[in-house]
Design an enzyme around this catalytic site. Structure first.
Site, PDB file in Angstrom:
ATOM      1  N   ASN A   1      21.582   6.992 -11.032  1.00  0.00           N
ATOM      2  CA  ASN A   1      22.782   6.969 -11.228  1.00  0.00           C
ATOM      3  C   ASN A   1      23.226   5.303 -11.023  1.00  0.00           C
ATOM      4  O   ASN A   1      24.094   5.026 -11.953  1.00  0.00           O
ATOM      5  CB  ASN A   1      23.852   7.457 -10.243  1.00  0.00           C
ATOM      6  CG  ASN A   1      23.249   7.205  -8.887  1.00  0.00           C
ATOM      7  OD1 ASN A   1      22.066   7.439  -8.352  1.00  0.00           O
ATOM      8  ND2 ASN A   1      24.242   6.714  -8.053  1.00  0.00           N
TER       9      ASN A   1
ATOM     10  N   HIS B   1      24.464  13.786  -1.030  1.00  0.00           N
ATOM     11  CA  HIS B   1      24.255  14.446  -2.070  1.00  0.00           C
ATOM     12  C   HIS B   1      23.681  15.944  -2.104  1.00  0.00           C
ATOM     13  O   HIS B   1      22.965  16.463  -2.962  1.00  0.00           O
ATOM     14  CB  HIS B   1      23.049  13.526  -2.852  1.00  0.00           C
ATOM     15  CG  HIS B   1      23.216  12.140  -3.087  1.00  0.00           C
ATOM     16  ND1 HIS B   1      24.320  11.565  -3.778  1.00  0.00           N
ATOM     17  CD2 HIS B   1      22.624  11.007  -2.555  1.00  0.00           C
ATOM     18  CE1 HIS B   1      24.310  10.186  -3.771  1.00  0.00           C
ATOM     19  NE2 HIS B   1      23.240   9.890  -2.977  1.00  0.00           N
TER      20      HIS B   1
END
Length: 602
Positions: free
Chosen positions: A284, A376
């Site tokens: 990311n 996450h």
């Protein structure tokens, strides 16, 4: 084959002695055959720092040490078993309010190579490119890169040392002589000596410890599984990096990046990547958005990967062979749905895998599917729901991910259910980045994230309460999940050493163990069971309709097979649940039995 009912006294005595010897050895390194393991947690050592500051750009390992058009940031990447990518950068990048891109054709791209030092029998040329990172907002700086070169050299022999130089001979701007060693061929029965696995590295003092430790462990190949530089933890003007970008820069008009960190990272890695091939996949922190929906420019321009060679036509996902291992690198930040191009490519790639040529099948992508940390948690459920069944169908052995800044190894699992034919999932997002170590678990009291948290930057949201198993009706488990075998909050890296077609030694090296001999955080032999686990892969040599019964768990004999390379076969009497071991002319795999049914023998 009839059951063996009688043994001579000497035979019984021999195997008793062997069992005693290997039982002692097996206590040192467990095997996955002993699983599923009771979940273990080692909390963060409070004597350590959770993070550290980024290295400054004038740090000796980040400074530019060449002039004019001489190569720097030299790196290698595998192309095919007989070819290698060589990449490097020349010239000076520009950063400021107004930048003028250079013409990449002004500097040539050559690689000279040969099997003797100073004697270069091969010469190949390649391409040169640049990229821009533009921010048309008041006060934000723009960036244009130096010239980035990519050359593929081919016709290489396996397991051979090559000497090479790169640069432009017409400008008398060639690098010093460098050296690399090619890997074994698929189908040769050989494997890369050591495969290093790093995630979420960054450029901190912790990152330097990780790389120094990794160099000491002498890898022959590197998997870099996303979040490389953390250049997007800075404003375009540089300054001090942020461990939390949104906290420190809440009013930024766009997610900024300080692109010179990429150049510093290339120099930081060059002593390693100029001699050891590094295979990358995006994370990311590589998204780096610009206006007009432009993303991933640095990642796509700086790295060569075998996308065309593997038929993917996308640098976001690809595959490659290294000896007897087939690696699949998947993209979590591009379309992964069953109707998309990546899924179609993955299906075709898996169909082509021949397990008699590449027995091991290893997959890697940045964000984990199985993760019991608060950070996450369930972030990429959508990707798991789309792709997990396909990977299971084709018998993927190991899955490597990062993203979570800690370490976790799972028991073999499929669809959150313990399954002795599921992959071993491992998280190594602990390279040393500025965002600090993750220490909270989703099952800790008060640490279960809400379903509104952990939203992926790209892709859908599929958070769910469990509908089965010990966590039925809950979003988080109330204890460490049974599919989580071992977790620890610390920085480090992993090392995979494939022993043969059945055994691979996985070791997680913590940074704090760098000066301690034979010290590490986690170690296990991961064992393939092709006789047990029928898959759609070619070359498994087992009928897909075979019935198998309950798995035998004998750590002494599994370790004996590894340590002494003594092939053997196992047959189990389901009624008494006792095993009979005897030598047999086979390669370490043996017949196994799982769940109640028929015993498989040969």
């Amino acid at each position: 084959m009839e059951d063996c009912k009688f043994f001579s006294t000497s035979t019984i005595l021999l195997f008793t002695v062997i069992n005693m010897v290997v039982a002692g050895l097996s206590q040192q390194i467990p095997t996955s055959l002993q699983g599923p393991f009771k979940p273990v947690t080692r909390n963060f050592d409070p004597s350590l720092r959770r993070g550290s500051d980024d290295l400054p750009m004038d740090h000796p390992r980040l400074r530019k040490n060449v002039t004019s058009n001489f190569p720097e940031q030299i790196s290698l990447a595998l192309s095919t078993p007989a070819s290698m990518w060589v990449s490097w950068v020349t010239g000076d990048a520009q950063i400021g309010l107004n930048v003028t891109p250079v013409d990449p054709s002004t500097v040539g791209s050559e690689v000279w190579f040969g099997k003797e030092s100073g004697k270069y029998t091969g010469k190949q040329t390649g391409v040169s490119v640049i990229y821009n990172q533009l921010y048309p907002f008041e006060g934000l700086w723009n960036y244009t890169s130096g010239i980035i070169h990519h050359v593929k050299i081919d016709g290489l022999e396996p397991e051979t040392k090559y000497y090479y130089k790169c640069g432009d001979s017409s400008l008398e701007a060639m690098s010093e002589e460098l050296v690399f060693e090619t890997l074994p061929l698929p189908g040769s029965g050989k494997y890369p000596r050591r495969i290093a696995v790093i995630g979420d590295l960054g450029l901190t003092s912790n990152s330097t410890t990780t790389i120094d430790h990794l160099v000491n462990n002498d890898p022959s190949m590197i998997l870099m599984i996303g979040d490389l530089t953390y250049a997007n933890q800075y404003l375009t003007t540089g300054g001090k990096g942020a461990s939390c970008y949104s906290c420190q820069f809440p009013d930024a008009p766009i997610r900024e990046t300080y692109q010179p960190r990429w150049d510093g990272w290339g120099r930081f890695m060059e002593p390693l990547t100029s001699r050891v091939p590094m295979m990358v996949v995006e994370g990311n922190h590589e998204i780096e958005p610009q206006v007009a929906n432009i993303t991933f420019q640095s990642y796509l321009t700086r790295f060569s990967v075998p996308s065309n060679e593997s038929g993917s036509n996308s640098n976001f996902y690809y595959s490659f062979d290294a000896g007897g291992v087939h690696f699949i690198m998947l993209g979590a930040y591009v379309d992964y749905n069953k109707t998309g191009a990546q899924y179609a490519w993955l299906q075709k790639d898996l169909q082509k895998v021949d397990r008699s040529i590449t027995p091991w099948l290893v997959a890697a992508w940045h964000p984990p599917w199985y993760n019991s940390y608060s950070s996450h948690y369930q972030e990429f459920e959508c990707m798991r729901l789309e792709m997990e069944a396909l990977l299971y169908q084709y018998g993927v052995d190991i899955v490597l991910s990062g993203h979570v800044h800690a370490y976790e190894r799972m028991n073999r699992v499929f669809n959150y259910t313990l399954d002795s034919c599921g992959p071993v999932y491992i998280i190594v997002g602990d390279g040393g980045n500025i965002e600090k170590v993750d220490v909270d678990h989703a099952d800790d009291l008060g640490k279960c994230p809400s379903p509104g948290n952990n939203i992926p930057e790209i892709g859908g949201v599929c958070h769910m309460n469990f509908s089965f198993g010990p966590a039925k009706g809950k979003f988080c488990w109330d204890r460490q999940p049974e599919w989580s075998a071992y977790r620890e909050s610390s920085f480090g890296h992993g090392m995979l050493e494939v022993v043969n077609s059945t055994y691979a030694l996985w070791t997680w090296h913590r940074n704090q163990d760098i000066y301690q001999e034979d010290s590490h955080g986690d170690q296990i032999y991961i064992v393939r069971q092709p006789e047990l686990c029928s898959t759609s892969s070619k070359g498994n040599n087992i009928s897909p309709t075979a019935n198998v019964v309950a798995e035998l768990r004998n750590p002494s004999f599994s370790s004996f097979c590894v340590l002494f390379n003594l092939p053997y076969q196992t047959r189990q009497n389901p009624s008494s649940a006792t095993a009979i071991m005897f030598g047999a002319p086979f390669d370490c795999p043996y017949t196994w039995t799982r769940s109640k049914g028929l015993t498989v023998t040969s």
